[in-house]
Design a protein around this motif. Structure first.
Motif, PDB file in Angstrom:
ATOM      1  N   SER A  12     -65.476 -46.218 -11.190  1.00  8.53           N
ATOM      2  CA  SER A  12     -65.526 -44.983 -11.746  1.00  8.53           C
ATOM      3  C   SER A  12     -65.381 -43.932 -12.575  1.00  8.53           C
ATOM      4  CB  SER A  12     -67.243 -44.361 -11.416  1.00  8.53           C
ATOM      5  OG  SER A  12     -67.426 -45.659 -10.849  1.00  8.53           O
ATOM      6  N   GLY A  13     -64.024 -43.409 -12.187  1.00  9.43           N
ATOM      7  CA  GLY A  13     -62.984 -42.784 -13.007  1.00  9.43           C
ATOM      8  C   GLY A  13     -62.441 -42.882 -13.981  1.00  9.43           C
ATOM      9  N   LEU A  14     -62.070 -41.889 -15.082  1.00  7.99           N
ATOM     10  CA  LEU A  14     -61.323 -41.914 -16.053  1.00  7.99           C
ATOM     11  C   LEU A  14     -59.865 -41.572 -16.208  1.00  7.99           C
ATOM     12  CD1 LEU A  14     -61.706 -44.186 -18.194  1.00  7.99           C
ATOM     13  CD2 LEU A  14     -63.196 -42.308 -19.258  1.00  7.99           C
ATOM     14  N   CYS A  15     -58.637 -41.872 -16.673  1.00 10.90           N
ATOM     15  CA  CYS A  15     -57.637 -41.047 -17.355  1.00 10.90           C
ATOM     16  C   CYS A  15     -57.961 -40.085 -18.327  1.00 10.90           C
ATOM     17  CB  CYS A  15     -57.193 -42.872 -17.677  1.00 10.90           C
ATOM     18  SG  CYS A  15     -56.096 -43.445 -16.755  1.00 10.90           S
ATOM     19  N   ALA A  16     -57.251 -39.462 -18.855  1.00 11.87           N
ATOM     20  CA  ALA A  16     -56.993 -38.026 -19.011  1.00 11.87           C
ATOM     21  C   ALA A  16     -56.939 -39.068 -21.122  1.00 11.87           C
ATOM     22  CB  ALA A  16     -56.240 -37.727 -19.141  1.00 11.87           C
ATOM     23  N   GLU A  17     -56.213 -40.054 -20.810  1.00 10.99           N
ATOM     24  CA  GLU A  17     -55.842 -40.155 -22.175  1.00 10.99           C
ATOM     25  C   GLU A  17     -57.418 -41.101 -23.307  1.00 10.99           C
ATOM     26  OE1 GLU A  17     -54.144 -41.089 -19.644  1.00 10.99           O
ATOM     27  OE2 GLU A  17     -51.969 -42.048 -19.988  1.00 10.99           O
ATOM     28  N   ARG A  18     -57.903 -41.669 -22.120  1.00 14.73           N
ATOM     29  CA  ARG A  18     -59.238 -42.807 -22.275  1.00 14.73           C
ATOM     30  C   ARG A  18     -60.439 -41.573 -22.775  1.00 14.73           C
ATOM     31  NH1 ARG A  18     -59.895 -47.225 -18.922  1.00 14.73           N
ATOM     32  NH2 ARG A  18     -58.076 -46.697 -17.901  1.00 14.73           N
ATOM     33  N   VAL A  19     -60.467 -40.390 -21.838  1.00 11.55           N
ATOM     34  CA  VAL A  19     -61.477 -38.832 -21.977  1.00 11.55           C
ATOM     35  C   VAL A  19     -61.670 -38.657 -23.588  1.00 11.55           C
ATOM     36  CG1 VAL A  19     -61.659 -36.890 -21.511  1.00 11.55           C
ATOM     37  CG2 VAL A  19     -61.367 -39.093 -19.816  1.00 11.55           C
ATOM     38  N   ALA A  20     -60.482 -38.251 -23.867  1.00 19.26           N
ATOM     39  CA  ALA A  20     -59.609 -38.161 -25.194  1.00 19.26           C
ATOM     40  C   ALA A  20     -59.739 -38.634 -26.363  1.00 19.26           C
ATOM     41  CB  ALA A  20     -58.001 -37.574 -24.830  1.00 19.26           C
ATOM     42  N   VAL A  21     -59.303 -40.271 -25.909  1.00 21.02           N
ATOM     43  CA  VAL A  21     -59.355 -40.957 -27.264  1.00 21.02           C
ATOM     44  C   VAL A  21     -60.628 -41.045 -27.601  1.00 21.02           C
ATOM     45  CG1 VAL A  21     -59.158 -43.314 -26.399  1.00 21.02           C
ATOM     46  CG2 VAL A  21     -57.758 -42.835 -28.721  1.00 21.02           C
ATOM     47  N   PHE A  22     -61.665 -41.209 -26.484  1.00 18.75           N
ATOM     48  CA  PHE A  22     -63.693 -42.157 -26.573  1.00 18.75           C
ATOM     49  C   PHE A  22     -64.183 -40.471 -27.459  1.00 18.75           C
ATOM     50  CE2 PHE A  22     -62.821 -45.202 -23.182  1.00 18.75           C
ATOM     51  CZ  PHE A  22     -62.083 -46.075 -23.843  1.00 18.75           C
ATOM     52  N   HIS A  23     -63.462 -39.004 -26.547  1.00 16.64           N
ATOM     53  CA  HIS A  23     -63.960 -37.963 -27.672  1.00 16.64           C
ATOM     54  C   HIS A  23     -63.711 -38.651 -29.420  1.00 16.64           C
ATOM     55  CE1 HIS A  23     -65.334 -34.001 -27.584  1.00 16.64           C
ATOM     56  NE2 HIS A  23     -65.047 -33.973 -28.935  1.00 16.64           N
ATOM     57  N   ALA A  24     -62.449 -38.619 -29.052  1.00 18.85           N
ATOM     58  CA  ALA A  24     -62.019 -38.661 -30.591  1.00 18.85           C
ATOM     59  C   ALA A  24     -62.803 -39.548 -31.865  1.00 18.85           C
ATOM     60  CB  ALA A  24     -60.476 -39.253 -30.984  1.00 18.85           C
ATOM     61  N   GLY A  25     -62.662 -40.315 -31.552  1.00 21.82           N
ATOM     62  CA  GLY A  25     -63.827 -41.885 -31.471  1.00 21.82           C
ATOM     63  C   GLY A  25     -65.246 -41.925 -31.792  1.00 21.82           C
ATOM     64  N   SER A  26     -65.557 -40.949 -30.819  1.00 21.35           N
ATOM     65  CA  SER A  26     -66.925 -40.911 -31.102  1.00 21.35           C
ATOM     66  C   SER A  26     -67.813 -39.437 -31.875  1.00 21.35           C
ATOM     67  CB  SER A  26     -67.977 -40.320 -29.568  1.00 21.35           C
ATOM     68  OG  SER A  26     -67.046 -39.265 -28.310  1.00 21.35           O
ATOM     69  N   ASN A  27     -66.888 -39.132 -31.815  1.00 22.03           N
ATOM     70  CA  ASN A  27     -67.244 -37.657 -32.495  1.00 22.03           C
ATOM     71  C   ASN A  27     -66.076 -37.412 -33.689  1.00 22.03           C
ATOM     72  OD1 ASN A  27     -68.661 -35.725 -30.685  1.00 22.03           O
ATOM     73  ND2 ASN A  27     -66.646 -36.344 -29.704  1.00 22.03           N
ATOM     74  N   TYR A  28     -65.490 -37.964 -34.032  1.00 25.57           N
ATOM     75  CA  TYR A  28     -64.426 -37.939 -35.308  1.00 25.57           C
ATOM     76  C   TYR A  28     -64.251 -39.823 -35.537  1.00 25.57           C
ATOM     77  CZ  TYR A  28     -63.403 -32.891 -33.977  1.00 25.57           C
ATOM     78  OH  TYR A  28     -63.835 -31.758 -34.202  1.00 25.57           O
ATOM     79  N   PRO A  29     -64.998 -40.232 -36.185  1.00 30.14           N
ATOM     80  CA  PRO A  29     -65.183 -41.502 -36.309  1.00 30.14           C
ATOM     81  C   PRO A  29     -64.543 -41.632 -37.198  1.00 30.14           C
ATOM     82  CG  PRO A  29     -67.535 -41.120 -36.999  1.00 30.14           C
ATOM     83  CD  PRO A  29     -67.210 -39.881 -35.988  1.00 30.14           C
TER      84      PRO A  29
END
Ligand code: ZN
Length: 161
Positions: free
Chosen positions: A70-87
């Motif tokens: 259920s955890g998540l890697c740092a890179e995906r935390v960052a890139v999914f934040h970018a994708g969701s907030n700065y599409p």
């Protein structure tokens, strides 16, 4: 039968100080994010920082969970934040750094396979390379010019057409 050789070129820097100021700053942001990681199980903290073409820097760190998958890697935390907030915004570079409470890590630590796949999705969509800089806690920094250099034969949306 034919054999195909796959080659990747990486740049290796002896230390952060050899890199341009913008990249040093990005690595500093990744280090700060790393130190806030939630890694009570592995004690292996990872920080990522990516920079958008607009100049915005987004950070992420690993978030572990008692139910491990259920955890998540740092890179995906960052890139999914970018994708969701700065599409739709172009990602220029991503810096990655790790730290263990067991020992000092001076070996450059690349993104895991799942993160390479996730990052490749954005690189393919934006049609321009995302440079990846990765390191341990100290020591050398390795640069890949693009995610595809770390993930040859990428599976992308073209296979679904
Ligand atoms: Zn990963």
């Amino acid at each position: 039968m034919k054999k195909h050789k796959l080659e990747t070129y990486l740049e290796v820097y002896d230390s952060i100080s050899e890199l341009p100021d913008t990249i040093q700053n990005l690595i500093n942001k990744a280090q700060q994010a790393r130190d806030n990681a939630y890694a009570p199980y592995s004690h292996f903290k990872v920080g990522a920082a990516l920079q958008l073409a607009s100049g915005v820097i987004i950070t992420g760190n690993n978030q572990e969970n008692a139910a491990f998958p259920s955890g998540l890697c740092a890179e995906r935390v960052a890139v999914f934040h970018a994708g969701s907030n700065y599409p739709g915004e172009t990602i220029l570079h991503l810096a990655l750094t790790v730290k263990s409470s067991h020992k000092e890590i001076d070996t450059p630590t690349p993104p895991c396979g799942a993160c390479r796949q996730s990052l490749a999705e954005y690189e393919v969509e934006q049609e321009s390379p995302i440079a990846i800089y990765f390191m341990g806690e100290t020591g050398k920094v390795v640069k890949a010019d693009a995610v595809k250099d770390l993930l040859p034969l990428v599976f992308d949306s073209s296979f679904l057409e």
